[in-house]
Design a protein around this motif. Sequence first.
Motif, PDB file in Angstrom:
ATOM      1  N   PHE A  57      -1.836  21.704  58.965  1.00  0.00           N
ATOM      2  CA  PHE A  57      -1.936  20.260  58.789  1.00  0.00           C
ATOM      3  C   PHE A  57      -2.204  19.971  57.321  1.00  0.00           C
ATOM      4  CE2 PHE A  57      -4.817  16.506  58.601  1.00  0.00           C
ATOM      5  CZ  PHE A  57      -3.896  15.547  58.972  1.00  0.00           C
ATOM      6  N   PHE A  58      -1.323  19.174  56.717  1.00  0.00           N
ATOM      7  CA  PHE A  58      -1.418  18.791  55.313  1.00  0.00           C
ATOM      8  C   PHE A  58      -1.710  17.303  55.204  1.00  0.00           C
ATOM      9  CE2 PHE A  58       1.290  22.449  55.447  1.00  0.00           C
ATOM     10  CZ  PHE A  58       1.135  23.120  54.257  1.00  0.00           C
ATOM     11  N   GLN A  59      -2.464  16.925  54.169  1.00  0.00           N
ATOM     12  CA  GLN A  59      -2.638  15.518  53.810  1.00  0.00           C
ATOM     13  C   GLN A  59      -2.399  15.378  52.313  1.00  0.00           C
ATOM     14  OE1 GLN A  59      -6.605  14.561  55.349  1.00  0.00           O
ATOM     15  NE2 GLN A  59      -5.618  13.075  56.689  1.00  0.00           N
ATOM     16  N   ARG A  60      -1.900  14.199  51.942  1.00  0.00           N
ATOM     17  CA  ARG A  60      -1.662  13.915  50.529  1.00  0.00           C
ATOM     18  C   ARG A  60      -2.692  12.920  50.036  1.00  0.00           C
ATOM     19  NH1 ARG A  60       3.710  11.202  49.365  1.00  0.00           N
ATOM     20  NH2 ARG A  60       2.461   9.328  49.443  1.00  0.00           N
ATOM     21  N   ASP A  61      -3.288  13.247  48.899  1.00  0.00           N
ATOM     22  CA  ASP A  61      -4.206  12.318  48.250  1.00  0.00           C
ATOM     23  C   ASP A  61      -3.780  12.189  46.788  1.00  0.00           C
ATOM     24  OD1 ASP A  61      -5.151  14.607  46.944  1.00  0.00           O
ATOM     25  OD2 ASP A  61      -6.958  14.745  48.160  1.00  0.00           O
ATOM     26  N   ASP A  62      -4.656  11.704  45.941  1.00  0.00           N
ATOM     27  CA  ASP A  62      -4.310  11.479  44.536  1.00  0.00           C
ATOM     28  C   ASP A  62      -3.941  12.755  43.786  1.00  0.00           C
ATOM     29  OD1 ASP A  62      -4.789   8.802  44.941  1.00  0.00           O
ATOM     30  OD2 ASP A  62      -6.827   8.866  44.138  1.00  0.00           O
ATOM     31  N   THR A  63      -4.390  13.892  44.279  1.00  0.00           N
ATOM     32  CA  THR A  63      -4.097  15.153  43.602  1.00  0.00           C
ATOM     33  C   THR A  63      -2.887  15.864  44.177  1.00  0.00           C
ATOM     34  OG1 THR A  63      -5.588  16.405  45.033  1.00  0.00           O
ATOM     35  CG2 THR A  63      -6.532  15.460  43.009  1.00  0.00           C
ATOM     36  N   GLY A  64      -2.304  15.332  45.245  1.00  0.00           N
ATOM     37  CA  GLY A  64      -1.124  15.942  45.864  1.00  0.00           C
ATOM     38  C   GLY A  64      -1.406  16.382  47.294  1.00  0.00           C
ATOM     39  N   TRP A  65      -0.529  17.239  47.800  1.00  0.00           N
ATOM     40  CA  TRP A  65      -0.627  17.730  49.168  1.00  0.00           C
ATOM     41  C   TRP A  65      -1.584  18.905  49.231  1.00  0.00           C
ATOM     42  CZ3 TRP A  65       1.358  15.363  53.326  1.00  0.00           C
ATOM     43  CH2 TRP A  65       2.374  14.417  53.129  1.00  0.00           C
ATOM     44  N   ALA A  66      -2.366  18.961  50.292  1.00  0.00           N
ATOM     45  CA  ALA A  66      -3.295  20.073  50.490  1.00  0.00           C
ATOM     46  C   ALA A  66      -3.404  20.394  51.981  1.00  0.00           C
ATOM     47  CB  ALA A  66      -4.677  19.728  49.943  1.00  0.00           C
ATOM     48  N   VAL A  67      -3.540  21.670  52.288  1.00  0.00           N
ATOM     49  CA  VAL A  67      -3.766  22.090  53.667  1.00  0.00           C
ATOM     50  C   VAL A  67      -5.182  21.693  54.050  1.00  0.00           C
ATOM     51  CG1 VAL A  67      -3.930  24.043  55.246  1.00  0.00           C
ATOM     52  CG2 VAL A  67      -2.180  24.037  53.457  1.00  0.00           C
ATOM     53  N   ARG A  68      -5.326  20.957  55.138  1.00  0.00           N
ATOM     54  CA  ARG A  68      -6.642  20.521  55.608  1.00  0.00           C
ATOM     55  C   ARG A  68      -7.155  21.389  56.751  1.00  0.00           C
ATOM     56  NH1 ARG A  68      -7.558  18.256  51.084  1.00  0.00           N
ATOM     57  NH2 ARG A  68      -6.663  16.203  50.792  1.00  0.00           N
ATOM     58  N   LEU A  69      -6.222  21.929  57.538  1.00  0.00           N
ATOM     59  CA  LEU A  69      -6.629  22.833  58.609  1.00  0.00           C
ATOM     60  C   LEU A  69      -5.420  23.593  59.123  1.00  0.00           C
ATOM     61  CD1 LEU A  69      -5.735  21.484  61.596  1.00  0.00           C
ATOM     62  CD2 LEU A  69      -7.628  19.996  61.029  1.00  0.00           C
ATOM     63  N   VAL A  70      -5.711  24.683  59.804  1.00  0.00           N
ATOM     64  CA  VAL A  70      -4.678  25.460  60.486  1.00  0.00           C
ATOM     65  C   VAL A  70      -5.129  25.654  61.921  1.00  0.00           C
ATOM     66  CG1 VAL A  70      -3.820  26.607  58.410  1.00  0.00           C
ATOM     67  CG2 VAL A  70      -5.638  27.673  59.750  1.00  0.00           C
ATOM     68  N   GLY A  71      -4.177  25.895  62.787  1.00  0.00           N
ATOM     69  CA  GLY A  71      -4.530  26.052  64.176  1.00  0.00           C
ATOM     70  C   GLY A  71      -3.386  26.569  65.006  1.00  0.00           C
ATOM     71  N   ARG A  72      -3.498  26.290  66.291  1.00  0.00           N
ATOM     72  CA  ARG A  72      -2.547  26.826  67.257  1.00  0.00           C
ATOM     73  C   ARG A  72      -2.378  25.826  68.395  1.00  0.00           C
ATOM     74  NH1 ARG A  72      -2.686  32.653  70.081  1.00  0.00           N
ATOM     75  NH2 ARG A  72      -2.123  31.996  72.174  1.00  0.00           N
ATOM     76  N   TYR A  73      -1.172  25.747  68.904  1.00  0.00           N
ATOM     77  CA  TYR A  73      -0.876  24.989  70.114  1.00  0.00           C
ATOM     78  C   TYR A  73      -0.560  25.972  71.236  1.00  0.00           C
ATOM     79  CZ  TYR A  73      -0.012  20.844  67.163  1.00  0.00           C
ATOM     80  OH  TYR A  73      -0.124  19.798  66.284  1.00  0.00           O
ATOM     81  N   ASP A  74      -1.151  25.762  72.388  1.00  0.00           N
ATOM     82  CA  ASP A  74      -0.796  26.488  73.609  1.00  0.00           C
ATOM     83  C   ASP A  74      -0.273  25.445  74.583  1.00  0.00           C
ATOM     84  OD1 ASP A  74      -1.758  29.452  73.450  1.00  0.00           O
ATOM     85  OD2 ASP A  74      -3.380  28.276  72.552  1.00  0.00           O
TER      86      ASP A  74
END
Length: 132
Positions: free
Chosen positions: A94-111
């Motif tokens: 999961f990525f979000q963009r703020d004033d500094t650019g895109w950054a990974v906010r979390l990783v996970g898994r779907y079952d």
Amino acid sequence: MTTSAKASAAVHVQAAVAAYAQALDADRIDDLVELFWPDGVAEITGVGTFEGHDAIRAGYAGFSPAQPQLHLVANTVVTSAIDDEATAVSNLAFFQRDDTGWAVRLVGRYDDVLRRRDGEWRFQRRVTTFQP
């Protein structure tokens, strides 16, 4: 299930997984809800379990993006496909963009458990877990 039937299920699973990410990122909650059966379940570990369309809609309404976001889903594997049910697992970032650019906010898994009714595949149960 024959090889061609399993391949067909895999195509529908991939389509549902991608449609979910697109709807979530675009804040199209009604489209997201329609990807679940009326008695479907969305479980987000640490957040809650939402059963049925009304609960899923209410639960996801709290996730409206405050800034641009992007769910990248990869490595989806259909782990079983029998008759009108398929299970799958996927990784997500999961990525979000703020004033500094895109950054990974979390990783996970779907079952996932998807079911086919009247020729249509939808989520019966989606469990989201996040990795520390």
